[in-house]
Design a protein around this motif. Structure first.
Motif, PDB file in Angstrom:
ATOM      1  N   ASN A 103       0.711  -1.034  -0.181  1.00 13.33           N
ATOM      2  CA  ASN A 103      -0.035  -0.031   0.088  1.00 13.33           C
ATOM      3  C   ASN A 103       0.957   1.347   0.028  1.00 13.33           C
ATOM      4  O   ASN A 103       0.249   2.407  -0.316  1.00 13.33           O
ATOM      5  CB  ASN A 103      -1.059   0.153   1.181  1.00 13.33           C
ATOM      6  CG  ASN A 103      -2.204  -0.819   1.224  1.00 13.33           C
ATOM      7  OD1 ASN A 103      -2.471  -1.560   1.951  1.00 13.33           O
ATOM      8  ND2 ASN A 103      -2.684  -0.917  -0.255  1.00 13.33           N
ATOM      9  N   LEU A 104       2.402   1.254   0.435  1.00 14.27           N
ATOM     10  CA  LEU A 104       2.937   2.417   0.448  1.00 14.27           C
ATOM     11  C   LEU A 104       2.832   2.914  -1.216  1.00 14.27           C
ATOM     12  O   LEU A 104       2.994   4.056  -1.334  1.00 14.27           O
ATOM     13  CB  LEU A 104       4.537   1.912   0.613  1.00 14.27           C
ATOM     14  CG  LEU A 104       4.930   2.089   2.197  1.00 14.27           C
ATOM     15  CD1 LEU A 104       6.576   1.983   2.049  1.00 14.27           C
ATOM     16  CD2 LEU A 104       4.475   3.619   2.578  1.00 14.27           C
ATOM     17  N   VAL A 105       2.970   2.114  -2.138  1.00 13.46           N
ATOM     18  CA  VAL A 105       2.882   2.413  -3.501  1.00 13.46           C
ATOM     19  C   VAL A 105       1.414   3.334  -3.806  1.00 13.46           C
ATOM     20  O   VAL A 105       1.569   4.286  -4.468  1.00 13.46           O
ATOM     21  CB  VAL A 105       3.281   1.400  -4.509  1.00 13.46           C
ATOM     22  CG1 VAL A 105       3.082   1.675  -5.929  1.00 13.46           C
ATOM     23  CG2 VAL A 105       4.576   0.742  -4.127  1.00 13.46           C
ATOM     24  N   ASP A 106       0.681   2.714  -3.278  1.00 17.17           N
ATOM     25  CA  ASP A 106      -0.935   3.408  -3.292  1.00 17.17           C
ATOM     26  C   ASP A 106      -0.456   4.961  -2.467  1.00 17.17           C
ATOM     27  O   ASP A 106      -1.227   5.940  -3.297  1.00 17.17           O
ATOM     28  CB  ASP A 106      -2.001   2.661  -2.639  1.00 17.17           C
ATOM     29  CG  ASP A 106      -2.011   1.217  -3.342  1.00 17.17           C
ATOM     30  OD1 ASP A 106      -2.391   1.471  -4.533  1.00 17.17           O
ATOM     31  OD2 ASP A 106      -2.219   0.361  -2.909  1.00 17.17           O
ATOM     32  N   ASN A 148      -8.937  -0.416  -1.706  1.00 13.40           N
ATOM     33  CA  ASN A 148      -8.009   1.095  -1.854  1.00 13.40           C
ATOM     34  C   ASN A 148      -6.851   0.851  -2.831  1.00 13.40           C
ATOM     35  O   ASN A 148      -6.184   1.949  -3.146  1.00 13.40           O
ATOM     36  CB  ASN A 148      -7.487   1.409  -0.568  1.00 13.40           C
ATOM     37  CG  ASN A 148      -8.535   1.557   0.349  1.00 13.40           C
ATOM     38  OD1 ASN A 148      -9.446   2.177   0.223  1.00 13.40           O
ATOM     39  ND2 ASN A 148      -8.368   1.464   1.674  1.00 13.40           N
ATOM     40  N   SER A 149      -6.451  -0.313  -3.363  1.00 18.71           N
ATOM     41  CA  SER A 149      -5.346  -0.252  -4.133  1.00 18.71           C
ATOM     42  C   SER A 149      -5.490   0.010  -5.627  1.00 18.71           C
ATOM     43  O   SER A 149      -6.592  -0.032  -6.209  1.00 18.71           O
ATOM     44  CB  SER A 149      -4.852  -1.760  -4.145  1.00 18.71           C
ATOM     45  OG  SER A 149      -3.611  -1.746  -5.063  1.00 18.71           O
ATOM     46  N   ARG A 150      -4.364   0.759  -6.108  1.00 18.73           N
ATOM     47  CA  ARG A 150      -4.693   1.126  -7.255  1.00 18.73           C
ATOM     48  C   ARG A 150      -3.838   0.218  -8.458  1.00 18.73           C
ATOM     49  O   ARG A 150      -3.422   0.730  -9.517  1.00 18.73           O
ATOM     50  CB  ARG A 150      -4.084   2.728  -7.523  1.00 18.73           C
ATOM     51  CG  ARG A 150      -4.845   3.492  -6.542  1.00 18.73           C
ATOM     52  CD  ARG A 150      -4.024   4.946  -6.354  1.00 18.73           C
ATOM     53  NE  ARG A 150      -4.088   5.401  -7.843  1.00 18.73           N
ATOM     54  CZ  ARG A 150      -3.754   6.941  -7.881  1.00 18.73           C
ATOM     55  NH1 ARG A 150      -3.378   7.512  -6.914  1.00 18.73           N
ATOM     56  NH2 ARG A 150      -3.537   7.356  -9.064  1.00 18.73           N
ATOM     57  N   LEU A 194       1.322   6.963  -4.999  1.00 20.60           N
ATOM     58  CA  LEU A 194       0.535   7.515  -6.008  1.00 20.60           C
ATOM     59  C   LEU A 194      -0.401   8.475  -5.705  1.00 20.60           C
ATOM     60  O   LEU A 194      -0.691   9.521  -6.490  1.00 20.60           O
ATOM     61  CB  LEU A 194      -0.371   6.310  -6.839  1.00 20.60           C
ATOM     62  CG  LEU A 194       0.676   5.324  -7.551  1.00 20.60           C
ATOM     63  CD1 LEU A 194      -0.316   4.173  -7.989  1.00 20.60           C
ATOM     64  CD2 LEU A 194       1.325   5.979  -8.616  1.00 20.60           C
ATOM     65  N   ARG A 230       0.672   3.126 -13.729  1.00 23.42           N
ATOM     66  CA  ARG A 230       1.815   3.830 -12.979  1.00 23.42           C
ATOM     67  C   ARG A 230       2.186   3.132 -11.831  1.00 23.42           C
ATOM     68  O   ARG A 230       3.056   3.206 -11.135  1.00 23.42           O
ATOM     69  CB  ARG A 230       1.130   5.263 -12.344  1.00 23.42           C
ATOM     70  CG  ARG A 230       1.164   6.268 -13.296  1.00 23.42           C
ATOM     71  CD  ARG A 230       0.391   7.491 -13.139  1.00 23.42           C
ATOM     72  NE  ARG A 230       0.884   7.932 -11.909  1.00 23.42           N
ATOM     73  CZ  ARG A 230       0.026   8.772 -10.954  1.00 23.42           C
ATOM     74  NH1 ARG A 230      -1.348   8.920 -11.521  1.00 23.42           N
ATOM     75  NH2 ARG A 230       0.324   9.204  -9.948  1.00 23.42           N
ATOM     76  N   PHE A 231       1.061   2.387 -11.142  1.00 24.74           N
ATOM     77  CA  PHE A 231       1.430   1.143 -10.033  1.00 24.74           C
ATOM     78  C   PHE A 231       2.313   0.157 -10.495  1.00 24.74           C
ATOM     79  O   PHE A 231       3.362   0.065  -9.911  1.00 24.74           O
ATOM     80  CB  PHE A 231      -0.046   0.508  -9.596  1.00 24.74           C
ATOM     81  CG  PHE A 231      -0.021  -0.399  -8.558  1.00 24.74           C
ATOM     82  CD1 PHE A 231      -0.182   0.111  -7.169  1.00 24.74           C
ATOM     83  CD2 PHE A 231       0.341  -1.822  -8.591  1.00 24.74           C
ATOM     84  CE1 PHE A 231      -0.094  -0.775  -6.175  1.00 24.74           C
ATOM     85  CE2 PHE A 231       0.468  -2.528  -7.738  1.00 24.74           C
ATOM     86  CZ  PHE A 231       0.043  -2.149  -6.422  1.00 24.74           C
ATOM     87  N   LYS A 238       6.049   1.652 -10.856  1.00 28.12           N
ATOM     88  CA  LYS A 238       6.808   1.823  -9.618  1.00 28.12           C
ATOM     89  C   LYS A 238       7.234   0.729  -8.764  1.00 28.12           C
ATOM     90  O   LYS A 238       8.216   0.720  -8.246  1.00 28.12           O
ATOM     91  CB  LYS A 238       5.831   2.539  -8.612  1.00 28.12           C
ATOM     92  CG  LYS A 238       5.525   4.013  -8.982  1.00 28.12           C
ATOM     93  CD  LYS A 238       5.515   5.062  -7.892  1.00 28.12           C
ATOM     94  CE  LYS A 238       5.241   6.477  -8.226  1.00 28.12           C
ATOM     95  NZ  LYS A 238       6.254   7.154  -9.032  1.00 28.12           N
ATOM     96  N   LEU A 239       6.658  -0.460  -8.973  1.00 30.66           N
ATOM     97  CA  LEU A 239       6.948  -1.777  -8.614  1.00 30.66           C
ATOM     98  C   LEU A 239       7.690  -2.864  -9.483  1.00 30.66           C
ATOM     99  O   LEU A 239       8.557  -3.612  -8.589  1.00 30.66           O
ATOM    100  CB  LEU A 239       5.773  -2.468  -7.723  1.00 30.66           C
ATOM    101  CG  LEU A 239       5.069  -1.857  -6.726  1.00 30.66           C
ATOM    102  CD1 LEU A 239       3.865  -2.766  -6.533  1.00 30.66           C
ATOM    103  CD2 LEU A 239       6.018  -1.641  -5.445  1.00 30.66           C
TER     104      LEU A 239
END
Lengths: 84, 191
Positions: A43-46, B15-17, A49, B22-23, B26-27
């Motif tokens: 969730n840190l990535v959320d 809640n997660s995108r 963003l 973009r998600f 980043k990962l």
């Protein structure tokens, strides 16, 4: 943006992801996202963003690496808003 | 050295995108994104790779004390339906992933003998309940491995927040890793 405003805005961003209500109530610059608020690391990535969208900035991978506390997030956001 | 990570698939959605490009950017590396988008299991694939990275990161940060959080510097490779590797710095750890419609559970290990890994449902959501249950289950398993009574075993975290087994207050050399997410938890033990 004033420091208090920035903290307040950050607080609304992290709220959906926190797993420790007590630490959230006492949120300060020193609060760590993972060890204090118990935000799941995925969730840190959320959070990142959401911060990007809320402040209309882009956070680089190198900056993401250290964005694990309220203080670090504030530093990064402040530097981005100023230079943009 | 050992690390594990469980993902409650019903909770990871909230809640997660994860649907956004973009998600992914980043990962995940380009190769990892190819794997993720390769079939119609995008959601499962994302969390499988994430649990591999996270379990490898536990070894990196806790056992090797390299604490920089950079998801793309942990590079995943899938070698079969259940196994894979994660490479970072000069290390490559092996991973085993189990999954069903509710969870994805990965155990990563580097050197040493891999002894036991287990996951289970946790009935309550409170942090204190979950950490108590996890410790209890890990102590049961360790007692059986060592043929020692459960009441002589305890688990304490060291200065780096790494859990360790103690038998009659004496620190044990075994590696222990605990994970919980949503309604599930797991532990793994190695020499």
């Amino acid at each position: 943006m004033k420091k208090e405003e920035l903290i307040a805005k950050l607080k609304t961003i992290v709220e959906p992801y926190i797993q420790d209500e007590e630490a959230f109530k006492n949120l300060s610059e020193k609060t760590n996202f993972i060890t204090d608020l118990k935000i799941n690391s995925a969730n840190l990535v959320d959070v990142i963003l959401d911060v990007e969208d809320a402040f209309d900035i882009r956070i680089e991978d190198k900056e993401m690496e250290r964005m694990i506390s309220v203080k670090a997030a504030m530093d990064i956001i402040t530097s981005k808003i100023k230079t943009s | 050295m050992i690390g594990n990570d469980i993902i409650d698939l019903n909770v990871a959605k909230i809640n997660s995108r994860w649907q956004e490009q973009r998600f992914l950017d980043k990962l995940f590396t380009q190769e990892e994104q190819q794997f993720i988008l390769n079939d119609d299991c995008r959601y499962q694939n994302i969390w499988r790779l994430w649990s591999m990275k996270e379990s490898a990161y536990k070894i990196k940060s806790r056992n090797l004390r390299l604490s920089i959080f950079n998801p793309k510097s942990l590079r995943c490779e899938i070698t079969s339906e259940t196994s894979g590797t994660v490479a970072f710095d000069n290390y490559t750890v092996s991973t085993t992933t189990e999954n069903n419609s509710n969870i994805i559970y990965t155990t990563a290990h580097l050197q040493g003998i891999y002894q036991t890994t287990e996951y289970f449902e946790l009935k309550q959501l409170s942090q204190s309940y979950q950490s108590e249950q996890l410790k209890k289950k890990a102590i049961q398993a360790f007692g059986q491995l060592k043929s020692v009574s459960e009441k002589d075993i305890s688990i304490e975290k060291d200065d780096f927040r790494v859990p360790k087994f103690f038998i009659n207050q004496k620190a044990q050399a075994n590696f222990l890793t605990l994970t919980h997410h949503g309604n599930y938890g797991g532990f793994a033990i190695s020499y």
